[in-house]
Write an enzyme that holds these catalytic residues in place. Structure first.
Site, PDB file in Angstrom:
ATOM      1  N   SER A  14      51.798  57.346  15.093  1.00 41.11           N
ATOM      2  CA  SER A  14      52.726  58.317  14.506  1.00 41.11           C
ATOM      3  C   SER A  14      53.213  59.215  15.644  1.00 41.11           C
ATOM      4  O   SER A  14      52.758  59.087  16.776  1.00 41.11           O
ATOM      5  CB  SER A  14      52.004  59.160  13.468  1.00 41.11           C
ATOM      6  OG  SER A  14      51.046  59.954  14.132  1.00 41.11           O
ATOM      7  N   LYS A  15      54.125  60.113  15.317  1.00 38.10           N
ATOM      8  CA  LYS A  15      54.667  61.019  16.343  1.00 38.10           C
ATOM      9  C   LYS A  15      53.554  61.751  17.086  1.00 38.10           C
ATOM     10  O   LYS A  15      53.562  61.887  18.298  1.00 38.10           O
ATOM     11  CB  LYS A  15      55.575  62.050  15.684  1.00 38.10           C
ATOM     12  CG  LYS A  15      56.977  61.532  15.538  1.00 38.10           C
ATOM     13  CD  LYS A  15      57.990  62.649  15.686  1.00 38.10           C
ATOM     14  CE  LYS A  15      59.377  62.056  15.712  1.00 38.10           C
ATOM     15  NZ  LYS A  15      60.211  62.435  14.604  1.00 38.10           N
ATOM     16  N   ARG A  16      52.588  62.220  16.299  1.00 31.67           N
ATOM     17  CA  ARG A  16      51.466  62.974  16.867  1.00 31.67           C
ATOM     18  C   ARG A  16      50.719  62.144  17.921  1.00 31.67           C
ATOM     19  O   ARG A  16      50.200  62.657  18.905  1.00 31.67           O
ATOM     20  CB  ARG A  16      50.547  63.345  15.707  1.00 31.67           C
ATOM     21  CG  ARG A  16      49.261  64.022  16.044  1.00 31.67           C
ATOM     22  CD  ARG A  16      48.583  64.463  14.744  1.00 31.67           C
ATOM     23  NE  ARG A  16      48.306  63.327  13.860  1.00 31.67           N
ATOM     24  CZ  ARG A  16      47.223  62.570  13.944  1.00 31.67           C
ATOM     25  NH1 ARG A  16      46.309  62.817  14.878  1.00 31.67           N
ATOM     26  NH2 ARG A  16      47.029  61.564  13.117  1.00 31.67           N
ATOM     27  N   GLY A  72      52.082  59.880  19.811  1.00 29.79           N
ATOM     28  CA  GLY A  72      52.914  59.488  20.951  1.00 29.79           C
ATOM     29  C   GLY A  72      54.024  58.523  20.591  1.00 29.79           C
ATOM     30  O   GLY A  72      54.650  57.939  21.472  1.00 29.79           O
TER      31      GLY A  72
END
Ligand code: GLU
Length: 471
Positions: free
Chosen positions: A242-244, A246
């Site tokens: 996910s974005k968190r 990377g």
């Protein structure tokens, strides 16, 4: 003559070039390079609602930044819709596909019945062998492929090995919609064939699609390209990226100060290995790459490892290249002060870089480390450095100033000798003298060696900065 190797990168232009896509592009590119072949770019822009020109451009920019050059002009999948339709009609002619006139209501009914009977919700093949003369009027049919009954489709995959799919689990899927537009499944196969693609390297989320695509290749009597389905990248905790974790566009990595060579090196390691080699250049990768070196296990994205590799690439890079990269990043981030400082002090920065490089893990850190060179008097003293400037240390600084003023040969070695002698004379450890000097000269507690700093700044600027701190 052996056949020319052709790979392709086939992103959907619905967002930025994310790191998973970048890694897929990288493997395709490296393999083509290694084999003296070509990597083509196909933009899978058939989803008109979600495809944007900005995303298309972001993909091209991302590839350019990474140094992944595609051969030839990018192919727009959407622009080839007529060819896709033509092939679907040809398959109807040869009996490999058929028109299906089911209404949405019938399909819903079919799914519900299947569910009620505990069967997977599949199309039941009711138009497969129907007499075309029974076709209802005024309904635009879809075209479905006739998936052979009771056969096995084996995907011979360079990463996954042989993966077998039973055709009874693949229903007669749609290849042309009732509005005459092709489905993804058809478009990919027709394009890969027409583009002479010999090797398909992509994420393993496409593996079940591959079985369906092989049905189309076989129906057309086209050779099936070699396949390599690479496990997806997971987050450090093993969960979907996910974005968190990377899952960002490559441009975000550029803005965080990663070098393309380091990102490439890191992405390559996330899915491919060459012995225990962690650090390598793209040239080495081209030399060593082999589809059979692709890992079967899922990989985990780890920012700490990426930063460490980036630090190594920064250490190895040419100062001139780093200077250019720092300036471009400062401009991109609109850091006016850094842009002016870098442009006004190019020679000094180039000279300082070999001292700065081992201290930075990102280009942003490099920028921050270089700031002392163009800092203006009065220097801003970072908070944690302020404790080194006291009444006592100011006395030391003023004594050092008188010594330095007499120094003719303004070189790090001579400055070093002078300050060592001075420390001995007043019976203080060198660090007790050097640290207040460093803070007065740079505003920071971390910098290259204080003698190098003075050498870089020159006599006038060094003395001016020191004097300013005792005024
Ligand atoms: N457009 C597909 C994607 O972005 C890739 C299709 C393929 O590689 O065959 O996932």
């Amino acid at each position: 003559m052996t056949k020319k190797i052709i790979t392709r990168f086939a992103p959907s232009p619905t967002g930025f070039l994310h790191i998973g896509g970048a890694r897929t592009a990288l493997f395709n590119w490296v393999y083509a390079k290694k084999m003296g072949g070509e990597m083509l770019l196909r933009i899978e822009d058939t989803d008109r609602a979600r495809s944007t020109q900005a995303a298309h451009q972001a993909i091209i920019d991302g590839l350019n930044w990474l140094g992944i050059e595609c051969d030839g002009e990018p192919v727009s999948q959407f622009s080839r819709a007529d060819r896709h339709a033509e092939i679907s009609h040809a398959m109807v002619q040869t009996g490999h596909a058929y028109k299906c006139y089911c209404s949405p209501e019938e399909l819903t009914q079919m799914r519900e019945t299947a569910r009620a009977e505990g069967r997977p919700p599949r199309y039941d093949g009711r138009w497969r062998d129907a007499d075309p003369s029974t076709a209802p009027m005024g309904i635009d049919p879809v075209i479905r492929i006739k998936v052979p009954s009771d056969k096995e489709i084996i995907v011979h995959d360079h990463v996954q090995g042989d993966v077998t799919f039973k055709t009874q689990n693949l229903d007669d899927f749609i290849i042309l919609r009732s509005d005459g537009t092709p489905t993804y499944m058809l478009a990919v196969v027709v394009d890969d064939h027409d583009m002479d693609v010999t090797h398909i390297i992509r994420g393993d989320d496409h593996l079940t699609n591959t079985a369906r695509q092989i049905v189309i290749f076989n129906a057309m009597g086209w050779p099936v390209p070699d396949m390599a389905h690479v496990p997806l990248i997971h987050g450090a905790d093993g969960a979907k990226l996910s974005k968190r974790h990377g899952a960002l566009g490559v441009d975000a990595y550029r803005k965080m100060g990663y070098l393309p060579a380091a990102l490439i090196n890191y992405l390559a390691r996330l899915g491919w290995s060459h012995g225990d080699d962690e650090f390598f250049t793209i040239e080495q990768m081209v030399e060593w790459f082999d589809l059979d070196g692709l890992n079967k296990g899922a990989s985990r994205f780890d920012f700490v490892k990426l930063a460490n590799l980036n630090g190594q690439h920064i250490r190895e890079a040419e100062p001139a290249y780093l200077y250019k990269t720092m300036l471009a990043l400062a401009k991109e981030l609109d850091e006016q002060n850094d842009v002016a400082g870098l442009e006004g002090h190019k020679e000094t920065i180039l000279k300082a870089l070999p001292d700065l490089q081992p201290r930075a893990k990102t280009v942003l850190e490099l920028l921050s480390l270089a700031q002392f060179i163009y800092a203006q008097i009065p220097l801003e003293i970072e908070e944690k450095a302020q404790k080194h400037l006291t009444d006592d240390t100011r006395i030391i600084i003023s004594q050092v100033i008188s010594k330095l003023e007499t120094l003719e040969d303004w070189q790090p070695d001579a400055i070093n000798a002078l300050i060592r002698q001075f420390s001995e004379d007043i019976d203080l450890k060198l660090g007790k003298v050097a640290q207040p000097l460093r803070v007065a000269l740079t505003g920071r507690t971390v910098s290259p060696g204080v003698f190098e700093v003075m050498g870089l700044l020159g006599k006038n600027e060094s003395l001016a900065r020191l004097k300013n701190q005792i005024e």
